[in-house]
Design a protein around this motif. Structure first.
Motif, mmCIF file in Angstrom:
data_model
loop_
_atom_site.group_PDB
_atom_site.id
_atom_site.type_symbol
_atom_site.label_atom_id
_atom_site.label_comp_id
_atom_site.label_asym_id
_atom_site.label_seq_id
_atom_site.Cartn_x
_atom_site.Cartn_y
_atom_site.Cartn_z
ATOM 1 N N SER A 107 -10.044 -15.011 -4.939
ATOM 2 C CA SER A 107 -9.210 -15.780 -4.007
ATOM 3 C C SER A 107 -9.062 -14.985 -2.711
ATOM 4 O O SER A 107 -7.998 -14.419 -2.422
ATOM 5 N N PRO A 108 -10.117 -14.919 -1.915
ATOM 6 C CA PRO A 108 -10.149 -14.037 -0.741
ATOM 7 C C PRO A 108 -9.383 -14.581 0.469
ATOM 8 O O PRO A 108 -9.951 -14.838 1.528
ATOM 9 N N ALA A 109 -8.076 -14.786 0.297
ATOM 10 C CA ALA A 109 -7.258 -15.235 1.425
ATOM 11 C C ALA A 109 -7.241 -14.149 2.497
ATOM 12 O O ALA A 109 -7.363 -12.960 2.194
ATOM 13 N N PRO A 110 -7.097 -14.523 3.762
ATOM 14 C CA PRO A 110 -7.105 -13.534 4.840
ATOM 15 C C PRO A 110 -6.069 -12.435 4.632
ATOM 16 O O PRO A 110 -4.889 -12.710 4.411
ATOM 17 N N GLY A 111 -6.507 -11.190 4.670
ATOM 18 C CA GLY A 111 -5.618 -10.055 4.533
ATOM 19 C C GLY A 111 -5.308 -9.647 3.103
ATOM 20 O O GLY A 111 -4.821 -8.539 2.864
ATOM 21 N N TYR A 112 -5.578 -10.534 2.135
ATOM 22 C CA TYR A 112 -5.206 -10.285 0.736
ATOM 23 C C TYR A 112 -5.926 -9.060 0.189
ATOM 24 O O TYR A 112 -5.317 -8.156 -0.394
ATOM 25 N N ASP A 113 -7.246 -9.005 0.368
ATOM 26 C CA ASP A 113 -8.004 -7.873 -0.172
ATOM 27 C C ASP A 113 -7.614 -6.567 0.513
ATOM 28 O O ASP A 113 -7.539 -5.513 -0.118
ATOM 29 N N ARG A 114 -7.321 -6.635 1.798
ATOM 30 C CA ARG A 114 -6.917 -5.447 2.549
ATOM 31 C C ARG A 114 -5.590 -4.898 2.035
ATOM 32 O O ARG A 114 -5.431 -3.690 1.843
ATOM 33 N N ALA A 115 -4.627 -5.791 1.798
ATOM 34 C CA ALA A 115 -3.334 -5.356 1.283
ATOM 35 C C ALA A 115 -3.459 -4.823 -0.140
ATOM 36 O O ALA A 115 -2.861 -3.787 -0.484
ATOM 37 N N ALA A 116 -4.215 -5.508 -0.978
ATOM 38 C CA ALA A 116 -4.372 -5.065 -2.362
ATOM 39 C C ALA A 116 -5.028 -3.682 -2.416
ATOM 40 O O ALA A 116 -4.626 -2.826 -3.216
ATOM 41 N N LYS A 117 -6.023 -3.465 -1.599
ATOM 42 C CA LYS A 117 -6.688 -2.157 -1.546
ATOM 43 C C LYS A 117 -5.695 -1.078 -1.130
ATOM 44 O O LYS A 117 -5.677 0.024 -1.695
ATOM 45 N N TRP A 118 -4.843 -1.406 -0.135
ATOM 46 C CA TRP A 118 -3.845 -0.433 0.317
ATOM 47 C C TRP A 118 -2.878 -0.090 -0.811
ATOM 48 O O TRP A 118 -2.563 1.091 -1.035
ATOM 49 N N PHE A 119 -2.413 -1.090 -1.548
ATOM 50 C CA PHE A 119 -1.491 -0.825 -2.653
ATOM 51 C C PHE A 119 -2.175 -0.032 -3.769
ATOM 52 O O PHE A 119 -1.555 0.857 -4.362
ATOM 53 N N ARG A 120 -3.427 -0.330 -4.060
ATOM 54 C CA ARG A 120 -4.146 0.430 -5.091
ATOM 55 C C ARG A 120 -4.191 1.909 -4.727
ATOM 56 O O ARG A 120 -3.944 2.783 -5.564
ATOM 57 N N GLU A 121 -4.500 2.177 -3.466
ATOM 58 C CA GLU A 121 -4.597 3.569 -3.036
ATOM 59 C C GLU A 121 -3.232 4.243 -2.999
ATOM 60 O O GLU A 121 -3.104 5.425 -3.321
ATOM 61 N N ALA A 122 -2.202 3.487 -2.594
ATOM 62 C CA ALA A 122 -0.852 4.062 -2.514
ATOM 63 C C ALA A 122 -0.284 4.360 -3.895
ATOM 64 O O ALA A 122 0.443 5.346 -4.088
ATOM 65 N N LEU A 123 -0.603 3.497 -4.875
ATOM 66 C CA LEU A 123 -0.057 3.647 -6.217
ATOM 67 C C LEU A 123 -0.888 4.575 -7.091
ATOM 68 O O LEU A 123 -0.356 5.222 -8.004
#
Length: 506
Positions: A244-260
């Motif tokens: 479900s590649p909504a605009p910005g979704y993959d970018r935010a998820a990647k950021w959270f993966r790296e932060a967590l």
């Protein structure tokens, strides 16, 4: 010295704001003066001619049919400004007023406005001396900012007040003491001072900048909530996001993966409340808004909003370039995004305090019994979210014709920017509140490992705010946590490029 005018690179939002805030010095590119002189000579030719040109030899708005004789045009310049200086209310901040002067210089230096060379030199000299015209906050409907710009223009020629070093001072006195003598206003100069969108553009740039920081703060607070709640990280799996590649979704998820980081191999729950599951989707929409609206703001910063304008082929034409409907709608979308983010934050805060969903002590209280714990924070959070939501109500729907229907629509962009700015402090406090609750949840859960960013934020908060071991006033703690989250978010923005729009200056 910062060069402006023909041949200069486009200005970025962050650069524009930094120049407005700092004691920067501007200089005009040498080859720009040729264009400025040519355009002004064309204005003078039309002032002496018979063809009607809006605001040059005609009245404005409903007075469009009134013709001004050539020998009356010079006298008309001051009358145009004085007759429209009707803005009210508190005054825009010094940094915003500096931004308005900077925006006007950038636009005029691009050519096309027909400004007299002497006036452009004066504007640059006023800016370099550290001054800024004092401008009341209320009066623009986004149609050229005419009423507010009249105050702007009058202050520059010695009528009104100027900002300098946090103080408002008489304009004539300040200019005289600085050795700055305002030039006589040549034909067309009053329109150059009054009929442009520098107020709208500057308010939009500062509002956008605050929004970017609010978004980064929210992301940082969410990281603590994820750790404190022990949220299921499977919702951030790249293969899930790819479906479900909504605009910005993959970018935010990647950021959270790296932060967590890889700190939760065994989820506590199969499925969490949507305020956790949808965090990357909501903030992803916010990140997409940064790119989308940031492009609009930077376009405005590097455009000509005057009317009339001198075209490259030598014509003098009226324009509708003062209108900014795309920017108004973009700013409205950011306000709505902050409202959605606020609602999600309130839900996460409440879920962390409920044993049924968090598995932690009721209200995150270590004392139990009649202890209030952190439950009073729920009311504060709801109140902040309600105020944020109230300011998300669209203003672009409110259009009332003025000037006998000649100006029968306006997009109200400065109001859209203003309410986005008003949301900023409430959003800031709400992120601090969520971080405070998330840190307490982490203290109670005692995770064996934490993600790199969560651990960093938690340690920084605990250096300033003690855990809640017994009931106490939490009011100051919210502000302290907000300060911590803001400082971390600013650093994260530099490290991870949060808040940088897609049209960056090289």
């Amino acid at each position: 010295m910062i060069s402006v005018g023909h041949g200069s690179s486009p200005f970025r939002i962050q650069e524009f704001i930094a120049i407005a805030r700092e004691a920067s010095t501007l200089g005009l590119n040498p080859d720009t003066r040729v264009r400025i002189e040519r355009d002004h000579s064309i204005v003078l030719d039309h002032a002496a001619g018979d063809r009607p040109v809006y605001g040059l030899n005609t009245g404005l708005g409903a007075n469009l049919s009134h013709r001004i004789a050539p020998d009356e045009i010079s006298g008309f310049q001051f009358r145009l400004l004085r007759g429209r200086a009707a803005a009210v209310g508190e005054h825009l901040s010094e940094e915003v007023c500096r931004g308005v002067l900077l925006a006007r210089i950038l636009g005029a230096a691009r050519g096309a406005s027909g400004i007299s060379p002497a006036l452009l030199d004066h504007l640059i000299a006023v800016f370099n001396a550290g001054f800024a015209p004092v401008i009341p906050e209320t009066g623009s409907i986004g149609a050229g900012d005419l009423v507010q710009n009249a105050h702007f223009g009058l202050a520059l020629v010695g009528e009104g007040e100027l900002w300098r070093n946090g103080a408002r001072i008489d304009a004539a006195t300040a200019l005289g003491e600085a050795g700055l003598n305002p030039p006589d206003l040549a034909p067309g100069d009053a329109m150059v001072l009054a009929n442009h969108s520098a107020v709208t553009t500057t308010l939009s740039a500062f509002a956008f900048d605050r929004y970017a920081l609010n978004l980064a703060m929210s992301q940082c607070a969410i990281v603590l909530s994820f750790e404190g709640f022990a949220a299921n990280r499977n919702i951030l799996d790249p293969e899930v996001i790819a479906l479900s590649p909504a605009p910005g979704y993959d970018r935010a998820a990647k950021w959270f993966r790296e932060a967590l980081g890889d700190t939760a191999d065994h989820p506590r729950r199969v499925q969490d409340p949507v305020s956790f599951r949808g965090a990357a989707q909501v903030t992803g929409a916010g990140l997409h808004g940064l790119d989308h609206v940031g492009t609009m703001v930077e376009t405005a910063l590097n455009s000509v909003s005057d009317s009339p304008v001198v075209t490259p082929d030598g014509r003098l034409l009226s324009t509708p370039n003062f209108q900014s409907p795309a920017l108004a709608l973009g700013l409205e979308s950011l306000s709505l995004t902050l409202s959605m983010m606020a609602n999600c934050a309130v839900q996460r805060i409440q879920r962390m305090m409920s044993p049924a969903t968090s598995g932690l002590p009721r209200f995150l209280s270590t004392a139990g019994g009649d202890s209030a714990g952190m439950v009073p924070l729920q009311k504060t959070a709801v109140s902040l979210a309600a105020r944020i939501r109230h300011r998300a109500e669209p203003v672009v729907l409110d259009q009332v014709p003025v000037s006998e229907g000649v100006e029968d629509m306006a997009v109200l962009t400065p109001l859209a920017a203003g309410k986005l700015t008003e949301q900023a402090e409430m959003s800031r406090l709400l992120s601090g509140l969520e971080a405070l609750v998330g840190a307490q949840a982490m203290d109670l859960r005692k995770p064996s490992t934490t993600g790199p960013l969560a651990g960093r934020i938690h340690r920084t908060i605990r250096d300033r705010v003690a855990p809640l071991d017994d009931d106490r006033s939490l009011s100051a703690d919210i502000g302290d946590a907000a300060d911590v989250i803001e400082a971390v978010a600013q650093q994260v923005m530099l490290e991870d490029h949060i808040g940088q729009s897609g049209t960056c200056r090289d």
